[in-house]
Motif scaffolding. Sequence first.
Motif, PDB file in Angstrom:
ATOM      1  N   ASP A 164       0.811  -1.220   0.000  1.00  0.00           N
ATOM      2  CA  ASP A 164       0.000   0.000   0.000  1.00  0.00           C
ATOM      3  C   ASP A 164       0.845   1.271   0.000  1.00  0.00           C
ATOM      4  OD1 ASP A 164       0.977  -0.035   2.577  1.00  0.00           O
ATOM      5  OD2 ASP A 164      -0.977  -0.163   3.557  1.00  0.00           O
ATOM      6  N   GLN A 165       2.165   1.126  -0.004  1.00  0.00           N
ATOM      7  CA  GLN A 165       3.070   2.270  -0.125  1.00  0.00           C
ATOM      8  C   GLN A 165       3.712   2.341  -1.518  1.00  0.00           C
ATOM      9  OE1 GLN A 165       5.560   3.110   3.545  1.00  0.00           O
ATOM     10  NE2 GLN A 165       4.998   0.983   3.959  1.00  0.00           N
ATOM     11  N   THR A 166       3.159   1.577  -2.467  1.00  0.00           N
ATOM     12  CA  THR A 166       3.689   1.565  -3.829  1.00  0.00           C
ATOM     13  C   THR A 166       3.447   2.903  -4.507  1.00  0.00           C
ATOM     14  OG1 THR A 166       3.465  -0.819  -4.121  1.00  0.00           O
ATOM     15  CG2 THR A 166       3.370   0.521  -6.119  1.00  0.00           C
ATOM     16  N   GLY A 167       4.429   3.344  -5.272  1.00  0.00           N
ATOM     17  CA  GLY A 167       4.276   4.576  -6.033  1.00  0.00           C
ATOM     18  C   GLY A 167       5.610   5.171  -6.411  1.00  0.00           C
ATOM     19  N   VAL A 168       5.584   6.455  -6.746  1.00  0.00           N
ATOM     20  CA  VAL A 168       6.786   7.203  -7.118  1.00  0.00           C
ATOM     21  C   VAL A 168       7.226   8.026  -5.908  1.00  0.00           C
ATOM     22  CG1 VAL A 168       7.796   8.897  -8.682  1.00  0.00           C
ATOM     23  CG2 VAL A 168       6.026   7.336  -9.517  1.00  0.00           C
ATOM     24  N   TYR A 169       8.502   7.873  -5.534  1.00  0.00           N
ATOM     25  CA  TYR A 169       9.059   8.600  -4.401  1.00  0.00           C
ATOM     26  C   TYR A 169      10.004   9.693  -4.894  1.00  0.00           C
ATOM     27  CZ  TYR A 169       7.211   5.272  -1.005  1.00  0.00           C
ATOM     28  OH  TYR A 169       6.375   4.521  -0.224  1.00  0.00           O
ATOM     29  N   ARG A 170      10.085  10.772  -4.139  1.00  0.00           N
ATOM     30  CA  ARG A 170      10.984  11.873  -4.457  1.00  0.00           C
ATOM     31  C   ARG A 170      12.105  11.935  -3.430  1.00  0.00           C
ATOM     32  NH1 ARG A 170      12.117  17.295  -3.407  1.00  0.00           N
ATOM     33  NH2 ARG A 170      12.536  18.580  -5.258  1.00  0.00           N
ATOM     34  N   ILE A 171      13.327  12.057  -3.920  1.00  0.00           N
ATOM     35  CA  ILE A 171      14.498  12.237  -3.061  1.00  0.00           C
ATOM     36  C   ILE A 171      15.071  13.609  -3.384  1.00  0.00           C
ATOM     37  CG2 ILE A 171      16.763  11.350  -2.397  1.00  0.00           C
ATOM     38  CD1 ILE A 171      15.857   8.630  -3.552  1.00  0.00           C
ATOM     39  N   GLY A 172      14.987  14.527  -2.441  1.00  0.00           N
ATOM     40  CA  GLY A 172      15.493  15.874  -2.655  1.00  0.00           C
ATOM     41  C   GLY A 172      17.010  15.917  -2.609  1.00  0.00           C
ATOM     42  N   ARG A 173      17.573  17.044  -2.988  1.00  0.00           N
ATOM     43  CA  ARG A 173      19.029  17.178  -3.004  1.00  0.00           C
ATOM     44  C   ARG A 173      19.616  17.038  -1.607  1.00  0.00           C
ATOM     45  NH1 ARG A 173      21.241  21.958  -6.748  1.00  0.00           N
ATOM     46  NH2 ARG A 173      23.134  20.801  -6.225  1.00  0.00           N
ATOM     47  N   GLY A 174      18.829  17.357  -0.600  1.00  0.00           N
ATOM     48  CA  GLY A 174      19.302  17.223   0.763  1.00  0.00           C
ATOM     49  C   GLY A 174      19.125  15.838   1.341  1.00  0.00           C
ATOM     50  N   GLY A 175      18.590  14.902   0.534  1.00  0.00           N
ATOM     51  CA  GLY A 175      18.355  13.548   1.007  1.00  0.00           C
ATOM     52  C   GLY A 175      16.949  13.375   1.549  1.00  0.00           C
ATOM     53  N   GLY A 176      16.652  12.160   1.953  1.00  0.00           N
ATOM     54  CA  GLY A 176      15.324  11.857   2.466  1.00  0.00           C
ATOM     55  C   GLY A 176      14.355  11.531   1.360  1.00  0.00           C
ATOM     56  N   ALA A 177      13.655  10.421   1.482  1.00  0.00           N
ATOM     57  CA  ALA A 177      12.710   9.977   0.455  1.00  0.00           C
ATOM     58  C   ALA A 177      11.287  10.141   0.964  1.00  0.00           C
ATOM     59  CB  ALA A 177      12.968   8.514   0.095  1.00  0.00           C
ATOM     60  N   LYS A 178      10.414  10.646   0.078  1.00  0.00           N
ATOM     61  CA  LYS A 178       9.016  10.863   0.440  1.00  0.00           C
ATOM     62  C   LYS A 178       8.131  10.414  -0.716  1.00  0.00           C
ATOM     63  CE  LYS A 178       5.803  14.478   2.008  1.00  0.00           C
ATOM     64  NZ  LYS A 178       5.667  15.921   2.353  1.00  0.00           N
ATOM     65  N   LEU A 179       7.022   9.753  -0.371  1.00  0.00           N
ATOM     66  CA  LEU A 179       6.078   9.325  -1.403  1.00  0.00           C
ATOM     67  C   LEU A 179       5.522  10.544  -2.120  1.00  0.00           C
ATOM     68  CD1 LEU A 179       4.469   7.045  -2.777  1.00  0.00           C
ATOM     69  CD2 LEU A 179       2.758   7.280  -0.961  1.00  0.00           C
ATOM     70  N   PHE A 180       5.707  10.589  -3.435  1.00  0.00           N
ATOM     71  CA  PHE A 180       5.239  11.711  -4.241  1.00  0.00           C
ATOM     72  C   PHE A 180       3.894  11.410  -4.883  1.00  0.00           C
ATOM     73  CE2 PHE A 180       4.966  13.706  -8.467  1.00  0.00           C
ATOM     74  CZ  PHE A 180       4.973  15.035  -8.097  1.00  0.00           C
ATOM     75  N   ALA A 181       3.752  10.197  -5.419  1.00  0.00           N
ATOM     76  CA  ALA A 181       2.505   9.819  -6.085  1.00  0.00           C
ATOM     77  C   ALA A 181       2.216   8.351  -5.804  1.00  0.00           C
ATOM     78  CB  ALA A 181       2.604  10.057  -7.591  1.00  0.00           C
ATOM     79  N   ALA A 182       1.135   8.092  -5.087  1.00  0.00           N
ATOM     80  CA  ALA A 182       0.740   6.714  -4.805  1.00  0.00           C
ATOM     81  C   ALA A 182       0.125   6.089  -6.051  1.00  0.00           C
ATOM     82  CB  ALA A 182      -0.252   6.671  -3.649  1.00  0.00           C
ATOM     83  N   LEU A 183       0.444   4.817  -6.304  1.00  0.00           N
ATOM     84  CA  LEU A 183      -0.112   4.084  -7.426  1.00  0.00           C
ATOM     85  C   LEU A 183      -0.674   2.762  -6.926  1.00  0.00           C
ATOM     86  CD1 LEU A 183       2.740   4.624 -10.064  1.00  0.00           C
ATOM     87  CD2 LEU A 183       0.564   5.837  -9.928  1.00  0.00           C
ATOM     88  N   PRO A 184      -1.705   2.230  -7.591  1.00  0.00           N
ATOM     89  CA  PRO A 184      -2.241   0.924  -7.188  1.00  0.00           C
ATOM     90  C   PRO A 184      -1.141  -0.127  -7.212  1.00  0.00           C
ATOM     91  CG  PRO A 184      -3.673   1.975  -8.793  1.00  0.00           C
ATOM     92  CD  PRO A 184      -2.424   2.805  -8.740  1.00  0.00           C
ATOM     93  N   ALA A 185      -1.192  -1.040  -6.274  1.00  0.00           N
ATOM     94  CA  ALA A 185      -0.142  -2.048  -6.144  1.00  0.00           C
ATOM     95  C   ALA A 185      -0.178  -3.021  -7.314  1.00  0.00           C
ATOM     96  CB  ALA A 185      -0.284  -2.796  -4.831  1.00  0.00           C
ATOM     97  N   GLY A 186       0.701  -2.830  -8.267  1.00  0.00           N
ATOM     98  CA  GLY A 186       0.933  -3.779  -9.346  1.00  0.00           C
ATOM     99  C   GLY A 186       2.404  -4.107  -9.304  1.00  0.00           C
ATOM    100  N   PHE A 187       3.141  -3.758 -10.352  1.00  0.00           N
ATOM    101  CA  PHE A 187       4.598  -3.807 -10.299  1.00  0.00           C
ATOM    102  C   PHE A 187       5.112  -2.653 -11.140  1.00  0.00           C
ATOM    103  CE2 PHE A 187       8.947  -5.028 -11.095  1.00  0.00           C
ATOM    104  CZ  PHE A 187       9.342  -5.540  -9.857  1.00  0.00           C
ATOM    105  N   VAL A 188       5.273  -1.478 -10.485  1.00  0.00           N
ATOM    106  CA  VAL A 188       5.781  -0.316 -11.208  1.00  0.00           C
ATOM    107  C   VAL A 188       7.252  -0.536 -11.513  1.00  0.00           C
ATOM    108  CG1 VAL A 188       4.084   1.330 -10.415  1.00  0.00           C
ATOM    109  CG2 VAL A 188       6.101   0.913  -9.016  1.00  0.00           C
ATOM    110  N   ASN A 189       7.640  -0.252 -12.745  1.00  0.00           N
ATOM    111  CA  ASN A 189       8.963  -0.648 -13.201  1.00  0.00           C
ATOM    112  C   ASN A 189       9.717   0.537 -13.805  1.00  0.00           C
ATOM    113  OD1 ASN A 189      11.172  -2.183 -14.050  1.00  0.00           O
ATOM    114  ND2 ASN A 189       9.890  -3.933 -14.604  1.00  0.00           N
TER     115      ASN A 189
END
Length: 286
Positions: free
Chosen positions: A99-124
Amino acid sequence: MFRISAVVAAVALATVTATTPAWASTDRVVHFDLSHLQQPENITLEPDGSADLTFSPAAQVARVSPSGQVTILAQLPGRTGGIVRTPDGALYVNVNAGDQTGVYRIGRGGGAKLFAALPAGFVNGLALDGRTLYATDSSAGQVWRIPLNGGAPAIWAQGGPLAKVTGFGSNGIKVHAGAVWVSNTDNGTLLRIPVQRDGSAGAIQTRATGLPGIDDFTFDGRDVLAAINASSQLAVIHPDGSHTIALTATNGLSNPTSIAVRGKSVYVASAAYRTQNDPNLLITRF
């Protein structure tokens, strides 16, 4: 841990046509630690020539400096897939984590945050076109369109030539010359999907066949350089759909997954998913 070494590669080009790049004979290889699941799935490049890689089984993003130093940039909640870099230096990464599947953003200062949640399939695969991301779902045979301005993700194309047979359908993805290009691993095909004036997807076109196990790819002029995962090869796909093989396991490929080009340098990431031997990053010139 890793080690960096110079290797001399005798590249067999007996069947290569005049349109195929003349590959250099000297390569550099950065070797990764299989015991720590450092198996690179996808790649994007930094302005200084560093390579940002997703280590999929380790759920990490790593940076390999031009000298071969490996630094872990982020730990994600699940298997990592495609990665792109935006001009502001941020990294966007596909993550498969229930349920945390999606696109994550990592800023220049580090740290990853969920940017866009997607239905759980297999994002590649993941591709960038200005202020828009395109992501493949290899299980559902879909391409998602994700605005960077915060708009809602939406299925942009699906089914038909994008569908899987038994394993992976739509996989690698790039935006090139007014179209979204996608590989289908099960079908061994390279597909072109025109972007219509209103931003919608046009009819899916098959531009190359006979590439079983094709993973991600990149463009080099009019040619496409494609990672053939299953057979540990790098294929050069020509505009007429024909292809030749430029690199093989004898050059150090071990189930390659993705490719990037910077000037005359070609970066090829190998994950060793099947061989279970020597995941690496090969850097060669042509």
